[in-house]
Design a protein around this motif. Sequence first.
Motif, PDB file in Angstrom:
ATOM      1  N   ALA A  87       0.831  -1.207   0.000  1.00  0.00           N
ATOM      2  CA  ALA A  87       0.000   0.000   0.000  1.00  0.00           C
ATOM      3  C   ALA A  87       0.863   1.254   0.000  1.00  0.00           C
ATOM      4  N   MET A  91      -0.476   2.212  -3.534  1.00  0.00           N
ATOM      5  CA  MET A  91      -1.872   2.620  -3.325  1.00  0.00           C
ATOM      6  C   MET A  91      -1.955   4.091  -2.985  1.00  0.00           C
ATOM      7  N   ARG A 119      -8.918  -3.133  -4.000  1.00  0.00           N
ATOM      8  CA  ARG A 119      -8.081  -2.149  -4.702  1.00  0.00           C
ATOM      9  C   ARG A 119      -8.487  -0.735  -4.319  1.00  0.00           C
TER      10      ARG A 119
END
Length: 329
Positions: A87, A91, A119
Amino acid sequence: MELETRIVKAEKGLDEAVSLIKKGELVVFPTETVYGLGADAFNGKAVEKIFAAKGRPQDNPLIVHIASPEQVRDIAVDVPSEFFLLAQKFMPGALTVVLPKSDKIPFVVTAGGNTVAVRMPDNKYARELIARSAPLAAPSANRSKHVSPTTAQHVYDDLKGEVGLILDDGPCGVGIESTVLDLTSEMPAILRPGAVTAEMLAEVLGEVSLHGKELKIAKSPGMKYEHYAPKVTTVAAESVSSAVEYYDGMLAEGKHPVLVFRDIYRDVTQDRNLVSLGVTAEDYMRNVYSALRTAEKLYDVIIIETLKGAGIERSVMNRVVKAAGGKIV
Ligand code: TXA
Ligand code: MG
């Protein structure tokens, strides 16, 4: 029931989108990869509408989209530390991670399975919609088996009458679907290649398995279907010269062929029908679905360039070989 389908600028349509999701309706939202057809991931009845709208097989699970990495705790259980390492780097971004499913997620989302794909999309409107309504279960917003949509108009062409609201945020920047990484297997395994490559993942995780072929087909059901296919005959060309040879043969048979190539081959392609993929590999990835949709509207044989490198070039070829149904010239 036929719905009136409206395309609305994301900023303007956001409030309405929030209330539609809360009421258990579907909304199309933009992401950096492709457009998604979303429903409240906690609402099984709402999620069922996705399968009906797309004509999607019930045994193909959906990705749950979240607004922050921490929100994973509402979706999955026993989340490994690797998730948060990933992450930090990827992300928001084009990476989907498969984890053990929480009881709060209905089985219609996971197609009956005990794992769930998660996601965090890199689009501010998508994240704001999620933050204000709910995590969104969403597949690509195309009709099942067609190429994924990278503009609001692509979605409209496929799903008119099936969904009320399409939030428009222009063309998607990445252009192919996210990388799907399974963190529930012994070794992290790429189930679907994408813009976050095996090389990039290996830097964070140490080891990643790419293409455990049988495993991939069994575990990511989406990959077993004939996917991403244009509506006309499509072949992948080993080289620009084999492409031109095939093109001229089709022309002699009275067909209307088109080359889908990058501009770097202009000296060879210029006197023939051409839909351009841009110049770089990133351009190719961003433009490929749009180019295939343009080509299928105007021509009856598509001849598309192949890329030979690793990294994103390999990910893009995964989709192109499927679009061509494995036919190489
Ligand atoms: O970029 C993307 O991933 C886009 C945008 C909208 O986020 N979404 C997308 O969704 O491509 P879809 O449904 O078209 O593809 C999801 C893929 C399928 O191949 C599916 O089988 C796989 O992810 N998948 C979903 N849940 C899974 C799970 N629990 N285990 C293994 N594979 C899973
Ligand atoms: Mg899809």
